[in-house]
Every structure is written in structure tokens, then in C-alpha cells.
Motif scaffolding. Structure first.
Motif, PDB file in Angstrom:
ATOM      1  N   ARG A 118     -15.964  -9.296 -42.089  1.00  0.00           N
ATOM      2  CA  ARG A 118     -15.664 -10.407 -41.172  1.00  0.00           C
ATOM      3  C   ARG A 118     -15.352  -9.899 -39.766  1.00  0.00           C
ATOM      4  N   GLU A 119     -14.479  -8.908 -39.642  1.00  0.00           N
ATOM      5  CA  GLU A 119     -14.129  -8.368 -38.321  1.00  0.00           C
ATOM      6  C   GLU A 119     -15.375  -7.835 -37.623  1.00  0.00           C
ATOM      7  N   LEU A 120     -16.209  -7.136 -38.370  1.00  0.00           N
ATOM      8  CA  LEU A 120     -17.440  -6.588 -37.814  1.00  0.00           C
ATOM      9  C   LEU A 120     -18.367  -7.700 -37.339  1.00  0.00           C
ATOM     10  N   TYR A 121     -18.636  -8.667 -38.194  1.00  0.00           N
ATOM     11  CA  TYR A 121     -19.633  -9.687 -37.890  1.00  0.00           C
ATOM     12  C   TYR A 121     -19.236 -10.535 -36.684  1.00  0.00           C
ATOM     13  N   TYR A 122     -17.956 -10.816 -36.534  1.00  0.00           N
ATOM     14  CA  TYR A 122     -17.520 -11.690 -35.450  1.00  0.00           C
ATOM     15  C   TYR A 122     -17.036 -10.909 -34.222  1.00  0.00           C
ATOM     16  N   LEU A 163     -18.926   0.237 -31.605  1.00  0.00           N
ATOM     17  CA  LEU A 163     -18.050  -0.157 -32.701  1.00  0.00           C
ATOM     18  C   LEU A 163     -17.260   1.039 -33.229  1.00  0.00           C
ATOM     19  N   PRO A 164     -16.118   0.801 -33.849  1.00  0.00           N
ATOM     20  CA  PRO A 164     -15.363   1.894 -34.481  1.00  0.00           C
ATOM     21  C   PRO A 164     -16.192   2.529 -35.594  1.00  0.00           C
ATOM     22  N   PRO A 165     -16.021   3.812 -35.872  1.00  0.00           N
ATOM     23  CA  PRO A 165     -16.849   4.509 -36.863  1.00  0.00           C
ATOM     24  C   PRO A 165     -16.712   3.978 -38.284  1.00  0.00           C
ATOM     25  N   LYS A 166     -15.645   3.251 -38.587  1.00  0.00           N
ATOM     26  CA  LYS A 166     -15.470   2.709 -39.935  1.00  0.00           C
ATOM     27  C   LYS A 166     -16.550   1.705 -40.305  1.00  0.00           C
ATOM     28  N   PHE A 167     -17.251   1.175 -39.301  1.00  0.00           N
ATOM     29  CA  PHE A 167     -18.274   0.165 -39.567  1.00  0.00           C
ATOM     30  C   PHE A 167     -19.661   0.758 -39.836  1.00  0.00           C
ATOM     31  N   ARG A 172     -17.624  -7.542 -52.146  1.00  0.00           N
ATOM     32  CA  ARG A 172     -16.522  -7.289 -51.224  1.00  0.00           C
ATOM     33  C   ARG A 172     -16.366  -8.375 -50.164  1.00  0.00           C
ATOM     34  N   ASN A 173     -17.249  -9.368 -50.208  1.00  0.00           N
ATOM     35  CA  ASN A 173     -17.142 -10.494 -49.277  1.00  0.00           C
ATOM     36  C   ASN A 173     -17.269 -11.820 -50.034  1.00  0.00           C
ATOM     37  N   ARG A 174     -16.774 -11.821 -51.259  1.00  0.00           N
ATOM     38  CA  ARG A 174     -16.938 -12.985 -52.122  1.00  0.00           C
ATOM     39  C   ARG A 174     -16.192 -14.215 -51.610  1.00  0.00           C
ATOM     40  N   HIS A 175     -15.206 -14.009 -50.740  1.00  0.00           N
ATOM     41  CA  HIS A 175     -14.428 -15.148 -50.233  1.00  0.00           C
ATOM     42  C   HIS A 175     -15.047 -15.781 -48.989  1.00  0.00           C
ATOM     43  N   GLU A 176     -16.123 -15.192 -48.485  1.00  0.00           N
ATOM     44  CA  GLU A 176     -16.808 -15.784 -47.342  1.00  0.00           C
ATOM     45  C   GLU A 176     -17.578 -17.024 -47.800  1.00  0.00           C
TER      46      GLU A 176
END
Length: 330
Positions: A116-120, A204-208, A25-29
Motif C-alpha cells: 500500500r505505501e509503495l503503490y500510493y 524509492l527506498p531499497p525495501k521496495f 500479503r495484500n489480502r486486506h486490500e
């Protein structure tokens, strides 16, 4: 991105599932560095984990941790001590010096979307970021001396400013706090992390870090029944239920147990089938318990107060066992 997991052989399968989901799910990183702190993962399992990384052309670093005492004078290693859990406090000592920020993930997590949003996430003056755990009971907070205004977070996902962590020697400070609450703590290092970092954790928002069994809870139940003071709103919870970024299979309704009714178990098996662990059988002997647990989930939708009463009953039993353990140690 720097990601760290900690696992023993028992959780190698689930680590494999989580690792595969992270990569897919993060193959484009462009850059994803994963560190596995191993506390007894077997050679066969390590080979399978490395093959997952190779499939995605990623570098996987394995760090063996066979002793906690050589880093800190722990003084806590009785029958309840679990190096696989406490090991997250050693990220400052074990990870390379060039790692300034790291995302710690529990092995029982599946990543469904880009992180990405989470990590940064900007941490500001905070040393870490995490998601609140709204169903933690008041007695738990009281026993670990957590201020009533402070949120209790789940430490299964921690975004850490490792530079500040090292500068302030926070791993050792959390260990010290663990010692001070050892006779009252049910959740070990998670309780201590909350105690030491209480005012320095960005919410953080609960989605994370979405607990799969929170699907059965309403936002109102968190507020009215459990008395939670949350940084997120009803819309955030709805989004987390519908589109979690990081799904956490915490609690007893694990998808890998025979008879589990976990509402998100398809996500786990989707990734498991793609890993070299695909043929590992489900855990046996829990079919009746899973049915009872699911009935409790359904009751939660109708009357969350009953769910809370059940939780209080088992928490009080746990504290009674803890008290008996303390007497034996003396």
C-alpha cells in the motif's frame, strides 16, 4: 491497485510464486487488479495462474502479446531481442484506458508485506518511481550516455503514472532511445528507460525492490567502492535487509537452482509450496557454479573491491561479445 506482470512459459512458475505472495500479503486490500501480459504462457500454466487468483477471489486479466512490431516500428528484433522484456514498454497500449497508475513487477519477485505505501507513493511531477541500482558500473552508464549526476534505477519494479506515460508517448520514445544505443547497451530496455526518464523518476527506498545479493554489501561499499550517489541512507539499507517489502531474486544466485545459497530462498519456497506449481523440480546442473557464486558473495563482505573487479571483468567480456555481434550484423 493495478499490477502488471509480463511473462513467457519459462517464467510462469516464478510468476505463480510472485502472484501468490502478492495476493496473500495484500489480502486486506479491497481492489487488486492484476494484468498478465503473456508472451507465450501455455494453457496449463495459465490455468494454474487463474486458480491462484480464484483462491483469493481476485480478477486476473490475461493479455496476449505475440508481436511488438504492430505497435512500434522496432527495428531491433535480432537474436538478442526479448519480447518478454521489451513488453513493459507497451503498458500504455495494452492496458485498459481506465488504468491511470500501474505497478510493474518482474516475475522473479516475492512480496513479503503490504505494498500500500509503495503503490500510493506521491510522484509529483515525476512519471515513475523506482529503486536505484548502486552497483551498476561506470562503463555501463557511459555507454548509454547517462549523465554522471543521474541515478541508474532497476526497472524490475516501476510505479508508473500511466496518464502521463500515454500523453507523452513514452513507450515509443524509449524504443527510439533503445535504437540509438543498441550497439552499446547490455541491459536493453532498462538502459533506455534510464536514458529517457533520467530526471523524472522518483527514488524509492531499497525495501521496495531489494536485490537478495545486496545482503552481502555494506552501505559504505556502495558509496566508496562503486561511487554511487544514493537517495537513501545506511538505516534504509539496514531496514531493507531485515524487512524487505519486495524481494528481488536478480543475479545468478536464484533460489530455484540446485545448490543455491541464496540467503532469502526460504521466502521463495514458502510461497511456491502453496501454488499449483509446487511439484516443478529445481533447475539442475548448477551446483558447482552456485558454490563459486556464494564464495564470491562471502568475499564481498570482506573486500567489495574484489567483487567489483570480477564484475568489471565480466562486463568487459560482455561488451566484447556485443562488439562482435555488431560486426556480424554489418
Amino acid at each position: 491497485m493495478n499490477i502488471v506482470y509480463i511473462a513467457n512459459e519459462k517464467f510462469a512458475l516464478h510468476l505463480g510464486v510472485s502472484l501468490y505472495s502478492l495476493y496473500e500479503r495484500n489480502r486486506h486490500e479491497k481492489d487488486i487488479r492484476v494484468f498478465i501480459i503473456s508472451t507465450g504462457i501455455g494453457e496449463d500454466s495459465l490455468g494454474k495462474l487463474k486458480s491462484i487468483a480464484k483462491k483469493f477471489d481476485r480478477v486476473l486479466s490475461v493479455i496476449e502479446l505475440d508481436s511488438f512490431a504492430k505497435y512500434f516500428d522496432v527495428g531491433l528484433q535480432d537474436a538478442s531481442f526479448d519480447i518478454s522484456k521489451m513488453g513493459r514498454l507497451l503498458v500504455g497500449e495494452l492496458l485498459p484506458d481506465d488504468v491511470k497508475r500501474v505497478l510493474y513487477l518482474d516475475c522473479d519477485m516475492v512480496i513479503l508485506h503490504s505494498i500500500r505505501e509503495l503503490y500510493y507513493t506521491k510522484l509529483g511531477k515525476n512519471v515513475a518511481a523506482a529503486v536505484e541500482e548502486p552497483t551498476v558500473l561506470e562503463r555501463v552508464r557511459y555507454e548509454i550516455r547517462l549523465d554522471c549526476e543521474a541515478s541508474y534505477i532497476n526497472a524490475g519494479l516501476l510505479l508508473i503514472d500511466l496518464k502521463k506515460w500515454r500523453e507523452e508517448n513514452l513507450g515509443e520514445k524509449i524504443i527510439s532511445y533503445s535504437k540509438s544505443i543498441w550497439d552499446k547497451s547490455l541491459f536493453g530496455e532498462q538502459d533506455a528507460i534510464n536514458g529517457v526518464l533520467r530526471w523524472r523518476i522518483k527514488k524509492l527506498p531499497p525495501k521496495f525492490n531489494f536485490f537478495s545479493n545486496y545482503k552481502y554489501f555494506s552501505y559504505g561499499a556502495f558509496i566508496k567502492v562503486y561511487g554511487a550517489v544514493l537517495s537513501y541512507n545506511k538505516k534504509d539499507l539496514k531496514e531493507a535487509k531485515k524487512r524487505p517489502v519486495v524481494l528481488h531474486f536478480a543475479g545468478d544466485e536464484r533460489p530455484w537452482c540446485i545448490g543455491s545459497f541464496n540467503p532469502y530462498k526460504r521466502a521463495y519456497f514458502y510461497f511456491k509450496e502453496k501454488t499449483p506449481f509446487r511439484d516443478v523440480p529445481l533447475e539442475k546442473g548448477k551446483r558447482l557454479y552456485m558454490l563459486i557464486y556464494h564464495i564470491m558473495d562471502l568475499i564481498t563482505v570482506i573486500c567489495p573491491r574484489i567483487r567489483k573487479l570480477i564484475s568489471e571483468y565480466y562486463i568487459n567480456k560482455a561488451y566484447k561479445r556485443l562488439s562482435e555481434r555488431n560486426k556480424e550484423r554489418k
